[in-house]
Design a protein around this motif. Sequence first.
Motif, PDB file in Angstrom:
ATOM      1  N   GLY A  74      48.728  41.318  43.052  1.00 50.12           N
ATOM      2  CA  GLY A  74      48.856  41.592  41.626  1.00 50.12           C
ATOM      3  C   GLY A  74      48.181  42.888  41.236  1.00 50.12           C
ATOM      4  N   MET A  75      48.380  43.216  39.973  1.00 47.52           N
ATOM      5  CA  MET A  75      47.759  44.422  39.422  1.00 47.52           C
ATOM      6  C   MET A  75      46.472  43.975  38.735  1.00 47.52           C
ATOM      7  SD  MET A  75      49.382  47.215  36.817  1.00 47.52           S
ATOM      8  CE  MET A  75      50.782  47.631  37.809  1.00 47.52           C
ATOM      9  N   VAL A  76      45.437  44.749  38.901  1.00 45.49           N
ATOM     10  CA  VAL A  76      44.154  44.363  38.321  1.00 45.49           C
ATOM     11  C   VAL A  76      44.193  44.616  36.813  1.00 45.49           C
ATOM     12  CG1 VAL A  76      41.685  44.842  38.327  1.00 45.49           C
ATOM     13  CG2 VAL A  76      42.978  44.926  40.460  1.00 45.49           C
ATOM     14  N   MET A  77      43.881  43.585  36.040  1.00 45.02           N
ATOM     15  CA  MET A  77      43.839  43.746  34.590  1.00 45.02           C
ATOM     16  C   MET A  77      42.433  44.133  34.169  1.00 45.02           C
ATOM     17  SD  MET A  77      45.758  43.752  32.088  1.00 45.02           S
ATOM     18  CE  MET A  77      46.287  43.329  30.474  1.00 45.02           C
ATOM     19  N   GLU A  78      41.483  43.494  34.795  1.00 52.88           N
ATOM     20  CA  GLU A  78      40.107  43.738  34.390  1.00 52.88           C
ATOM     21  C   GLU A  78      39.219  43.426  35.566  1.00 52.88           C
ATOM     22  OE1 GLU A  78      38.695  41.220  31.048  1.00 52.88           O
ATOM     23  OE2 GLU A  78      36.807  41.453  32.145  1.00 52.88           O
ATOM     24  N   VAL A  79      38.154  44.173  35.733  1.00 55.27           N
ATOM     25  CA  VAL A  79      37.234  43.876  36.812  1.00 55.27           C
ATOM     26  C   VAL A  79      35.815  44.068  36.293  1.00 55.27           C
ATOM     27  CG1 VAL A  79      37.435  46.226  37.734  1.00 55.27           C
ATOM     28  CG2 VAL A  79      36.644  44.390  39.221  1.00 55.27           C
ATOM     29  N   ARG A  80      34.947  43.162  36.688  1.00 51.12           N
ATOM     30  CA  ARG A  80      33.570  43.268  36.210  1.00 51.12           C
ATOM     31  C   ARG A  80      32.631  42.625  37.211  1.00 51.12           C
ATOM     32  NH1 ARG A  80      32.434  38.087  34.093  1.00 51.12           N
ATOM     33  NH2 ARG A  80      34.364  36.939  33.757  1.00 51.12           N
ATOM     34  N   SER A  81      31.347  42.881  37.032  1.00 49.15           N
ATOM     35  CA  SER A  81      30.354  42.222  37.862  1.00 49.15           C
ATOM     36  C   SER A  81      29.891  40.976  37.151  1.00 49.15           C
ATOM     37  CB  SER A  81      29.151  43.137  38.068  1.00 49.15           C
ATOM     38  OG  SER A  81      29.506  44.206  38.889  1.00 49.15           O
ATOM     39  N   THR A  82      29.624  39.934  37.902  1.00 48.25           N
ATOM     40  CA  THR A  82      29.115  38.726  37.278  1.00 48.25           C
ATOM     41  C   THR A  82      27.606  38.818  37.214  1.00 48.25           C
ATOM     42  OG1 THR A  82      28.806  37.546  39.324  1.00 48.25           O
ATOM     43  CG2 THR A  82      30.991  37.422  38.342  1.00 48.25           C
ATOM     44  N   GLY A  83      27.023  37.864  36.536  1.00 42.69           N
ATOM     45  CA  GLY A  83      25.576  37.853  36.386  1.00 42.69           C
ATOM     46  C   GLY A  83      24.851  37.820  37.717  1.00 42.69           C
ATOM     47  N   ASN A  84      25.481  37.241  38.711  1.00 43.85           N
ATOM     48  CA  ASN A  84      24.821  37.144  40.013  1.00 43.85           C
ATOM     49  C   ASN A  84      25.175  38.295  40.935  1.00 43.85           C
ATOM     50  OD1 ASN A  84      23.700  34.727  39.238  1.00 43.85           O
ATOM     51  ND2 ASN A  84      25.499  33.578  39.888  1.00 43.85           N
ATOM     52  N   GLY A  85      25.903  39.274  40.420  1.00 40.74           N
ATOM     53  CA  GLY A  85      26.204  40.437  41.231  1.00 40.74           C
ATOM     54  C   GLY A  85      27.494  40.325  42.022  1.00 40.74           C
TER      55      GLY A  85
END
Lengths: 1286, 474
Positions: free
Chosen positions: B133-144
């Motif tokens: 798929g195409m990435v819509m959103e990417v982020r780091s979680t609280g635990n890294g």
Amino acid sequence: MTEISPHMQAYYDRLNADLAKAMEVAQAARKTGIDPETHVEIPIANDLADRVEAQVGITGVATRIRELEAEMSREEAALHIGDDFAAKKFGETNKEEILDHAIRTSMALLTEGVVSAPIEGIAKVAIKKNDDGSEYLSIYYAGPIRSAGGTAQALSVLVGDYVRNILGISKYKPREEEIERYIEEIRQYNSIMSLQYLPSEREMRLIISNCPVCIDGEPTEKEEVSGHRNLERVETNTVRGGMALVIAEGLALKAPKVLKNVRKMKMDGWDWLEEMIQQTAGSSSSDEKEVGIHPKDKFLRDLIGGRPVFSYPMREGGFRLVYGRSRNTGLAAAGLHPATLHILGDFLAVGTQMKIERPGKAAGISPVDSIQGPTVRLINGDVVRVRNAKLARELQNQVSSIIDVGEILISYGEFMENNHVLVPSAYCESWWRLEGGTTRPVDEDEAIAQCESGLYLHPDFLYLWDDLSSSEIKRLAEYIHQDGAIQDGILSFPFDPEIKEFLERILCEHTVRESVIQIHPNHIFCRCLGLDATLSLSSAWEGNLPESSLDLVQFLSGMKMRSKAGTRIGGRMGRPGKSKPREMKPAPHVLFPVGEAGGSRRSVQEASKYAYQANTEGGSLQLEMGVRRCPACRTETWLNRCSCGSHTEPVLSCSRCNIEIQGTVCPQCGMEPVSVRQYTVNVRQLFQQALGNLGIRDRDLDLVKGVKGLVSRNKPVELIEKGILRSSHNLFVFKDGTVRFDIIDMPLTHFRPREVGVSVERLRDLGYETDIYGVPLQNPDQVLELPPQDILVPEGCGDYLYSCACFIDDLLSKVYGLPPFYNLEKRQDLVGHLVIGLAPHTSAGVLARIVGFSKANVGYGHPFFHAAKRRNCFHGDTLIEVYEEGMLKEIPIRRFVLEHLDLSQAGIDCIGTFYADPCRLSYARSVDTGGIPHLRKVTSVSVHKSPANLIQFTTSRGKNLLVTPDHAMLVWDVSYLRKIRALEVSIGDAVPLWEGGIVISDRIIAIDYVPCEDERVYCLTVDTDHNVVANGIFTGQCDGDEDCVMMLLDGLMNFSRSFLPVTRGGSMDAPLVLTSRITPTEIDKESHNLDVCPTYPIEVYETALRYGNAKDVENLVDRVERRLNTPAQIEGFFFTHDTSDISGGPLETMYTQLQSMLDKLDCELSLAKRIRAVDEHDVAERVLKTHFIRDLQGNLSAFAKQKFRCTKCNTSYRRMPLAGKCRCGGNIIPTVHEGSVKKYLEMSKKICEEYNISEYTRQRIEVIDMNIESTFGEEKIEQMGLADFM
Amino acid sequence: MLDSTMIVERFLDTKLQVHPDVVRYIREQKDDRLIDTIISGVPDDCVVVSLRHIPGLLPSRDGVRFLCDPEVEIISGRMGTSKPVGRVEDYIVYFADRYARLSGMIRGRCNPVPIEALKRNSRYKQEEFAVCGMVMEVRSTGNGHRMAEIEDSTGSVMALFNKDRPDFSEAERIVPDEVIGVRGSLSSEGNLIFADQIFRPDIPFSYAPYTSDRKGAAVLISDVHVGSDTFLDDEWNRFADWLSDSEVSYLLVAGDLVDGIGIYPDQDKELVIPNIYEQYDVLGTMLSDLPSHLKIILAPGNHDVVRGAEPQPVIPEKFRKNYSSNCLFVENPALVNLQGVRVLMYHGRSFDDLIGLMPGASYEKAYDVIPEMLKRRHLAPCYGKRTPIAADTVDRLIIDPIPEVVHTGHVHIFGISRYRNVLGINSGTWQSQTAFQKQMNIQPTPAVAISLDLTTLQPRVHDFMNDSPEPLVL
């Protein structure tokens, strides 16, 4: 307490009595349990010192501050308090602590203890090492420093430097890469948050390389710097907003004020500020020795299309400065003649902001008709001085050129406030009178006669000779000598364009008839040119002539004259003001959730028809609301009143651990508990029932709009009945449950009954017994002094508040089952009723009384009233609430401190304070500046030697608090809490209370100084917020010029803190406390520069002639500052210039009357063409550069980066989803349209054709045009103009 | 499940080191027998196992190239290719095209299932599967950890990349709007994929570049910035003289031909030629002084007069009056064929986005970002940040076909990188440090030209900053 005259005492007694009455009704209403709380949630608030102490949490500071303040100014006290800290008088252990305390305390003091800046704005201080091994001080600023305002921000650095010096810490020596980092970072911050002022690179370099203290900061933004990363002494790569604010809006912008304090304090190492000021002031405003001023075009930057320029900086034909204060000017408000307002295209209405060249940045405009109006040339060539508004309106369409825009009235206090040098005034009658003038001459001959007796020529008969050169005067004299003739007292001579221009430049009125120029009267004119009655050149022309033109005419005429031109001040239109009901978007009538079912209008009616499945009964909705429990029958419900009739209370639980919680944190996981559940609610049934209760038929009712969802923490709802009633009265509700009307603030110190639409009898009833001269009030034209808490509201606001009063009466009788309170029949009946005034971004309301209505769309109020709304606060002591070993308990602080004082490691300082870390972990209840309570760790406890006296506060809810005078108190500003010293808290101040598990506010009703019997006083330090509940009382804090009013009872009855959003700033704009009485010493210091004298001393004018400092004559001008702490601080004010009507001139600005930007721009440019002091080509180019090109480029670039949104549910998408549809099935559309990209294109191209625009700018438009075409393709249809998108 | 660490250990057991690409290949093949096969085939003197030791994986070329006449052929990016954005639907078509073509490159390697199927079919709760798929959103979680929302045309799902997994560095480099394949297992709630492996379109392991069989050299430059007060006149003249003496057939300029007007606020204060027409005329004159046999290929950049949205059209006719016939104007990006060697010219606006998103990336090493573009097979993967993208029916920013050389500019710092036999060249500038760069602490490397021998694909750096280098002789 300061002494007060019996008259004012009676005034306050009356206000308090009325407040008490309203309070009683509100309390009765609240008892019914319909609202989220059963008590009134706006506490009524009172001395600054204690607020400060409460805020910084350093016991004993308040007393010291009081002592210092008795001797010196607040700014000086703020610095000198550092001496005490350096001497460790308050239990400081190390240098960091000394610095920390000193900086915070003085910040609190400078911000009047109401803003959160001292606590949250400074993250920490640290001592670091320079490259040469010496130590330097680093202050870490955080985001909330913003609330302190530029001056306090800058001064905090000064304080740091002061204490640093005492402690022998070296200066900060920045490395080159650090300087570059600052520059990059501040610019980046500017692009993220947009600073009020972005210093130039040179300014930044100068500040950073010279500032003796390192201004550091906590990361506040998400963005990181891309250039100077990973520097050894800069801990973060993230942008530090607090740092940027302090440097840009603090040190750079407020350099003159900082310098003022540096000089006062005789501090070393700040000489570079002068260099800065010179740079900022443009070319070289002062080499200290160089006298004079230079044009500043800063106010012309960022010119916006449709906001006209009225005068270029210091250009002939611009506003001529006259010193003075009218009863409706002062405090950032300047006066213009009503005729000027009309002639300038009606763009300036009463209350419209004007950006000005000097002394400050902006001024609100008030009509003052005792100064000179504009001079215009008509189409037929006549030159006319427009002497009144009526004439201005008649001539408006015949003006071909505005030769002179007239005088501008600015008070001395403004120059004082802005630390600006005094500049020469245009010669005016007040000055003339100071130089011996008595009666205004009726005609020329009398004026000449007065001159011959040794007086200066009266200003009304003066021409602007100094605008002509000596040779031009000579040319004029010779021309008239040769070609002029006097017949029947009229001087006439053949038309000559050059001569006519000379006449226009000296503002000599004349007519042009059949190519003959006629001047009448002309005695003074001829005499000034050295012409006798037969127009022969007098003997004065022979021999040596003086060089300067003014000297020349004095010499020729033998009359003493002063410059009528004085100093010209540039100005352009600023933000247009607006007075209108406060509406959220979309505007709800009731805080009741309807979710998606209510449609885009959030209609309750529509929601009650909504069926999520076919064939089910409509109106059943799944809504997220707060869980509440009835204490009587234990039923859980979302209603505020249980079906059994008892008031319910919110049930908190932890969403993670799934357990019910008492208090504000989950003991298991530390999460903040919530109180939310999905309820299935039959909205139709509720709505029908509500209609039945109210006896209103559905068809009589317009739309009742709810909200999509609730945003507050515990999600309580309002009764639907309230929404139905609001809808039927056409009122909208604000997020806190109140109905508000936004008004623009304008200062007013005196009024005439005729102006306010209220009868003399009614005013006498309200306590207006005599006019300012002590004559009993009988006549509507007498001038009355406005007490600080009486206000005039615009008529539209009066209507709205009238509806609101009717709504409240309906609410009382139909919903609460109480007798109506207001019983008004017409708008006029509002007079005498109380309202709450609230400034934006603050949390303290100020009690006010309506005494009339203004035709102009502005709220006229006493300058103190406006100033009081800006800042205001509270204080605390004795029973504290602590959370320890799983239990929340209230224990006396003494016991707590003694139990927790770890004697094994206790320290003692030189003034006998014991302090230590607590030996057991415990938490105390504290509140953040937003008024949200927290449990915070107790970081230290202390025992102090007690001062001789303590201050006892009593609040209206019966809370008592005994603190040292230096104790910091939290007080409510409109929506923040701020800290002030206990001794600054005054009666009527609102303090945050902790009652029944929520933070509410209450007023201090009594302050007593009591001798201290105990030898010791106790304190504890609480992490983060640095405040604690003591005897149920906490503390709090902000600025702006636009505020709103609401009916007092509306605020008391309908406001609930529990409606406020949980987000930061959620408590902004909410009346968390109500100040019932304004004390001048505690309000914004700006108001202390208000001058209240009937005339200025001659020294003001003389100092101005030499460009002397405003401060030099400080002691000669009667200002509020000189009256502080005497009964005269709130009454007996005067003004130098009267005005016949405070609502003169246009009532609504042309800017808002013109709909399209095209029209606005047309008006702006045609006005620019007409005004002599304005260069229309430059205006056009500036508009292109700073507004249109920016907009075109910005939108074009945004088009190719745009977001998308769903038409149905409004979900925003960063990019088009692959599915091409929203998750909800709705269509997805772009957010940037071709039309919005192109909207200024045609107009820009047209401007390029019509005006003398530089080739560079022309090409930019051409390139943009090309790029737009290559983005959107060639024009298929006819180009749409902006008008098509408005 | 084959774990990277395990594979490496297996090789280490036999005292062999292994190239990461080999590990990736084995993981993608999901066949651990392959390890033994490879080990058994490795010659005795080999220390590091590389792709060429994999049996059956032979370098291959992507088709035949016609090497007769035109010496220069513009494969894509000819004048008139870029079109105006017509309608909103174009954005749907644009991203659909990007997804279709890039996922096609992954599909064969991981057999993805439609995302919607994860919700519909319970068997995915038990077994491992892959989605693309195409990435819509990417982020780091609280635990890294990293959490990415990926979508295909049927739906979207969250994928969690555990920071303790060996391949986490790949997950850290996931950027919005790139197309990835994710192999992993589904959480018990069925709304989250615990990702195990990432697939990118990438350059095939077997890719082998073309070289010309005739002698020939190209010189690659960019960011001339004619008109700026920091344009290096003397250095340019030295370069021009050097070109006349050198055996160079092609000069490629990857954007920012002139400094432009109104590109940033108050630019007029830093211009010596404040007239946009004149800027192009001066460049035209400068270029006509160069030998006439030289083929000059000119692409636009963000300072040029054309629209900022990529693909950028060629410089319009009215600015080209002063140019001789050996100047070829192309779009940005453009793929040109020089004697069979394909050079992808792209100005490099997307560096601004990618450098901020990639851990460890910097402006100084912008050339290291070119491999990241190649892995994603896309020149500007992130939409909506600093790189404006004009929607078209096809995504012209996709890297397909694979070029021999990717030529970029924009950051004013030269550098060369190589990724799976594709050469990445970021050419420098002809402008000294600007006020903006000073403020951003960017040290440019001006007056450097990079020559490319078309028979060997060997780049050489020629510095004109202080004096003239030796003429280039083939």
